[in-house]
Design a protein around this motif. Structure first.
Motif, PDB file in Angstrom:
ATOM      1  N   ILE A  38       0.878  -1.178   0.000  1.00 20.69           N
ATOM      2  CA  ILE A  38       0.000   0.000   0.000  1.00 20.69           C
ATOM      3  C   ILE A  38       0.911   1.222   0.000  1.00 20.69           C
ATOM      4  N   VAL A  39       0.817   2.013  -1.034  1.00 21.19           N
ATOM      5  CA  VAL A  39       1.627   3.221  -1.099  1.00 21.19           C
ATOM      6  C   VAL A  39       0.831   4.347  -0.463  1.00 21.19           C
ATOM      7  N   GLU A  62      -0.272  -6.293  -8.729  1.00 21.63           N
ATOM      8  CA  GLU A  62      -1.075  -5.434  -7.872  1.00 21.63           C
ATOM      9  C   GLU A  62      -0.264  -4.609  -6.880  1.00 21.63           C
ATOM     10  N   ILE A  63      -0.593  -3.328  -6.810  1.00 18.65           N
ATOM     11  CA  ILE A  63      -0.094  -2.449  -5.753  1.00 18.65           C
ATOM     12  C   ILE A  63      -1.261  -1.506  -5.440  1.00 18.65           C
ATOM     13  N   ALA A  64      -1.503  -1.270  -4.148  1.00 18.02           N
ATOM     14  CA  ALA A  64      -2.651  -0.445  -3.765  1.00 18.02           C
ATOM     15  C   ALA A  64      -2.204   0.946  -3.321  1.00 18.02           C
ATOM     16  N   SER A  65      -3.177   1.839  -3.237  1.00 21.16           N
ATOM     17  CA  SER A  65      -2.906   3.200  -2.768  1.00 21.16           C
ATOM     18  C   SER A  65      -3.780   3.494  -1.567  1.00 21.16           C
ATOM     19  N   ALA A  84      -7.383   1.213   4.067  1.00 19.22           N
ATOM     20  CA  ALA A  84      -6.757   0.498   2.952  1.00 19.22           C
ATOM     21  C   ALA A  84      -6.372  -0.918   3.367  1.00 19.22           C
ATOM     22  N   VAL A  85      -5.794  -1.065   4.558  1.00 20.94           N
ATOM     23  CA  VAL A  85      -5.381  -2.397   5.014  1.00 20.94           C
ATOM     24  C   VAL A  85      -6.606  -3.306   5.153  1.00 20.94           C
TER      25      VAL A  85
ATOM     26  N   PRO B  41      -9.820   3.723  -0.059  1.00 19.00           N
ATOM     27  CA  PRO B  41      -8.413   3.288  -0.046  1.00 19.00           C
ATOM     28  C   PRO B  41      -8.304   1.768  -0.117  1.00 19.00           C
ATOM     29  N   GLY B  42      -7.268   1.304  -0.793  1.00 16.20           N
ATOM     30  CA  GLY B  42      -6.990  -0.130  -0.806  1.00 16.20           C
ATOM     31  C   GLY B  42      -7.805  -0.937  -1.800  1.00 16.20           C
TER      32      GLY B  42
END
Lengths: 462, 521
Positions: A38-39, A62-65, A84-85, B41-42
């Motif tokens: 997660i950036v 995959e990479i998330a923001s 996000a997590v 987010p995510g």
């Protein structure tokens, strides 16, 4: 002294050779299985880096923001990471490793991602994901420090720091490849296999050269596992052939687990590959097999076909990640070529202490410039305004217009190489890489002779 | 029209309001996906940032300008060379990009001095360029550098240069759309009205929201010039900085991408009384109607009709050849913003394909209104799409081809769905009568790729055919067609690899002025 090392004499950047730290951490993260980073920052920090890497590999991953918007920038954005997590883990049940990668914006506002991770471990993970193996770790990569190269180095160290454990001795070595291509990983593993050496490879990105399968279910992902990372703490030796892309992790393992390490040299060319094999042999007690003598011979045979007839005295400029650029320069000298200009990395002050650079300074008998914190204008300005003449350019695709506009042939190496097909598949390291590089350079020159009608008839009887 | 809940998004209930399926006989009043809200987010959303919306999408297509980003080097590097907006001045804007290269010490002590040195250095390196745009990034917004003050200082010291400042940090809004808005208004406030143009025609327009992807702008300008219309400026593809300072003198704003540039048109109407006319450069009918509308506005419909007749005669048969072969093919139309409504009905009507899904990364509800209304029954409309939902949609809808960005295209590739680049095009331009045939050609080539057919075969399981040494696209596309169609003497598109160089050589007839030019206009 013929070979001069200098810092770029301008303050700004005209056409950057490198991107910033979070990109390096992201490239490292995709090498790990069941890992989605997660950036923590604006969305562009992920969206464009994913585009960049996918242009290079012609694959997705995959990479998330954490998608920081205005309110987060003003009031703090840790709540965005929390969400996000939770969202990421809920929707990707296989994910086990989630690095939280910081950026310039979230470092400036001072979001405490380390503290948040403790909070999440005690709260969210313990409550909602108690039956899951999940590892969170902070990776601090402010964009205004270093470059993508140091970001990669920092991320590899932080992954190792998070997972490495002292267990029963594995008898294995650690091989930290550095920022290389799937083709390089394949070549390095091939050398290890021939040597009969068992190794933990960080990171296993060979699998990014992946298929389209009839069932449409193939997915590209890195293959280094948590167990692999844990085992790094029980190895007999660490090899980090790319000093600036894995050196920090080797140091950490040495300091924390007393695992001796060999940092460098980048195994580009015959000589540097020889050095790596010798050290591997010394460390493991395994002899260098005849099969590699033969492979080495094939490479030397191929190189002999092109070196002193075509490559000798050819003037070349090289840019890219410092380990790559230095390794290429060394190999070019062995090929009797004359590297004129090396554009190296970021503002890392330790480049001048690199033994390889010192050796260049001591031994090069013609004018050669090495520029640190360089940009593409350092090359173009010399061509346009300062009389630099070149036969060849070695570097990545972002410099393509210099090659095109100044009619200088170019061999694509490094990252990214999106304007040529399949570059990521080929190695530049090892004996295989030496052959591939020499032949690519020769073919680029041959093509140029024909396009410019410059002794093109020479090849009639080669 | 029920909201569509994705299996993969059941754990984030707020996503449910972001997708709808258009039911039989339903219209917009039944339901509309939410749009342009903060990203969850995510989710692995495909959205970009407001910096890229301003600098990368709208600012950089300006061709005679030093585009300088004030911040760490990554924003500049990452957005550089990822678009295909060409220009007729040897692509300066594609080749050169500038970063002030902010480091840690500047974050601590401020980066204004650094910025000034950068500006001077950049102008010195390119002495022929006298125009500059400067873009804020997240880092420099947070430390509060006053970029406008620095720009003013430089302009005072060097009267021959002109600098535009855009304050649109990456975090400014839910997506790149925030940046579109900011740069529209900033340009209007700072630059429009500062240059007086030469008026050479009775019919003067600005062409707004057009970025010259693979030459689209040059194709469209050809039509305008053939109609005797003076195009004062294009916002911003292939345009000069100074032409865009003279936008206030146009008689009409012709708006292409309403998503990225309607703010500017609306303000030009308020401040200068210039009317806005929305057009579509995509599709034979839509483009024809657009030229007619412009002709009607100026009273020169006959000139529009002449062009439509000539172009249609030349290109319609080739378009129909593709239509016959693409009939019923299912398409996911997954672009960034405006193309979902520019293309939805046009490809269905003129290429025979069926749009089974539309999505928009940074569109607003207004874009969805237009998009959903132009789709057929059963179409799935998604706002702010994300990776898992896209995969689920592809699995359930089973499209024959998908139009999207490069990286999502790689996801589709693995799922054995051919992809075309909706943003940068495969082999454009796609605007214009000829361009539309090029688009059809690219779809046909993707759908009937023999390699795509081979990719379905599992040699370990299937009893596959081995009798043929090759298969052509035509053998695949014509298998089910009536004899008459198979016998067509056409073979598809007959234009050149690159139609743009010819356009650049072209000369245009002078039209007689209806009104004598005013002495001091």
């Amino acid at each position: 002294m013929n070979c001069e090392v200098k810092v770029k004499d301008r303050i700004g950047t005209i056409n950057p050779i490198f991107t910033c730290q979070p990109a390096g951490a992201q490239y490292a993260s995709i090498g790990i299985k069941d890992c989605i980073g997660i950036v923590h920052g604006g969305q562009g920090c992920v969206m464009f880096v994913r585009l960049l890497i996918s242009q290079h590999l012609k694959e997705s991953f995959e990479i998330a923001s954490s998608s920081v918007h205005e309110d987060g920038a003003v009031f703090g954005a840790l709540d965005r990471v929390e969400t996000a997590v939770e969202v990421l883990l809920s929707r990707y049940p296989h994910v086990k490793v989630v690095p939280i990668i910081s950026t310039c914006s979230t470092e400036v506002i001072g979001d405490d991602i380390d503290g948040l991770i403790t909070k999440l471990e005690e709260g969210l993970l313990a409550e909602k994901f108690a039956d899951r193996e999940v590892h969170l770790l902070p990776i601090h990569t402010p964009s205004f420090v270093g470059s993508m190269v140091s970001g990669y180095d920092v991320a590899v160290r932080d992954f190792v720091k998070k997972f490495a454990k002292k267990g029963a001795p594995t008898g294995k070595i650690n091989l930290i490849t550095g920022w290389v291509n799937p083709g390089d990983v394949k070549e390095l593993k091939h050398l290890l296999k021939e040597m009969d050496i068992d190794a933990t490879v960080l990171f296993e990105i060979e699998s990014f050269d992946s298929p389209i399968m009839p069932d449409g279910k193939a997915v590209s992902h890195g293959s280094t596992t948590i167990e692999d990372l844990q085992a790094t703490g029980s190895a007999i030796h660490t090899f980090a052939p790319n000093r600036y892309e894995g050196g920090k992790a080797a140091q950490l393992l040495e300091k924390k687990f007393k695992i001796p390490s060999t940092v460098g040299p980048t195994p580009i060319g015959i000589r540097n590959t020889d050095a790596l094999l010798k050290k591997l042999s010394q460390v493991t007690g395994k002899p260098i097999p005849v099969s590699l003598v033969r492979e080495r011979g094939i490479a030397i045979d191929a190189i002999t076909d092109v070196a002193h007839m075509f490559l000798a005295d050819k003037k070349v400029a090289i840019y890219g990640n410092p380990d790559l650029a230095i390794g290429l320069a060394e190999f070019c000298l062995d090929l009797e070529m004359k590297p004129q200009l090396l554009l190296l990395g970021d503002d890392n002050a330790s480049y001048v202490n690199d033994p390889r650079i010192k050796a260049l300074q001591d031994n090069v008998d013609y004018p050669m410039e090495i520029v640190t914190n360089a940009d593409f204008w350092d090359l173009e300005d010399r061509l346009k305004n300062k009389g630099l003449e070149l036969d060849l350019i070695l570097g990545h695709s972002k410099g393509r217009f210099i090659s095109i506009d100044y009619n200088i042939p170019m061999v694509r190496v490094g990252f990214p190489t999106y304007d040529r097909a399949g570059m990521f598949r080929n190695p530049v390291v090892g004996y295989g890489g030496a052959t591939w590089l020499a032949e690519q350079m020769a073919n680029a020159l041959f093509n140029d002779m024909e396009v410019k009608k410059n002794k093109e008839w020479l090849l009639n009887v080669w | 029209m029920p909201y569509h809940e994705f299996e993969v998004s059941k754990c984030i209930p707020e996503r449910k309001m972001h997708a709808v399926v258009k039911g039989p006989g339903e219209d917009l009043t039944h339901a509309l996906p939410k749009g342009y809200l903060n990203t969850i987010p995510g989710t692995i959303s495909e959205r970009g940032c407001a910096y890229c919306g301003a600098k990368h999408v709208i600012g950089t297509p300006m061709k005679d300008v030093i585009h300088l980003s004030h911040g760490p080097v990554g924003c500049t590097y990452d957005t550089w060379q990822t678009k295909r907006y060409i220009s007729d001045n040897n692509n300066f804007q594609l080749k050169y990009t500038f970063a002030s290269d902010v480091k840690e010490k500047h974050i601590v002590f401020g980066a204004e001095k650094l910025l000034k040195q950068n500006i001077l250095e950049a102008f010195d390196a390119f002495p022929d360029i006298k125009r500059m745009t400067i873009y804020q990034t997240c880092a420099t917004a947070l430390i509060g550098d006053d970029m406008s003050a620095i720009a003013e200082e430089v302009m005072a010291e060097r009267p021959e240069v002109d600098i535009f400042v855009c304050n649109s940090p990456g975090f400014g809004g839910p997506s790149q759309s925030g940046g579109h808005h900011k740069i529209n208004i900033a340009w209007l406030n700072q630059k429009v009205g500062t240059v007086e143009p030469d008026i050479t025609s009775d019919y003067v327009i600005n062409y707004v929201g057009e970025y010259n992807i693979q030459g689209d702008q040059e194709v469209m300008l050809d039509f305008f010039r053939r109609m005797g219309i003076q195009v004062l400026s294009t916002f911003t593809g292939n345009s000069t900085y100074d032409s865009l300072r003279s936008m206030h003198r146009a008689h009409l704003n012709v708006l292409e991408c309403a998503r990225s540039a309607e703010y500017l048109c609306d303000e030009l109407r308020v401040r200068y009384g210039i009317p806005r006319l929305d057009i579509d450069g995509f599709g034979h009918k839509a483009l024809g109607d657009s030229l007619r509308k412009i002709g009607l506005f100026f009273g020169i419909e006959d000139r529009a009709e002449a062009i439509i007749a000539e172009e249609t005669a030349r290109w319609k048969p080739e378009l129909d050849w593709y239509k016959e072969r693409l009939q019923g093919k299912k398409v996911c139309l997954w672009p960034g913003g405006s193309k979902l409504w520019h293309w939805a009905h046009a490809i269905q009507e003129e290429m025979g394909v069926k749009v089974v899904s539309v999505y928009t990364k940074f569109g607003h509800q207004g874009d969805m209104e237009k998009g959903v209304s132009r789709c057929g029954e059963g179409a799935l409309a998604i706002d702010d799409p994300n990776e898992l939902e896209n995969q689920e949609a592809m699995l359930t809808l089973k499209p024959d081809v998908i139009f999207t960005g490069k990286r999502p295209g790689e996801v589709a590739k693995k799922m054995r769905v051919p992809y075309l680049n909706a943003h940068a095009y495969h082999n454009g331009p796609y605007k214009g009568f000829e361009g539309w045939v090029r688009f059809a050609r690219d779809i046909y080539n993707a759908v009937y790729s023999p390699m795509h057919q081979l990719s379905a075969i599992d040699i370990s399981k299937d009893d596959y055919e081995t009798g043929k040494g090759f298969v052509t696209r035509r053998m695949l596309s014509d298998a089910g067609l009536p004899e008459e169609a198979k016998a067509s003497p056409l073979t598809g598109y007959t234009g050149k690899f690159d139609p743009i160089p010819d356009l650049r050589q072209k000369t245009y007839p002078a039209f007689e002025r209806r009104v004598a030019p005013a002495v001091a206009e």
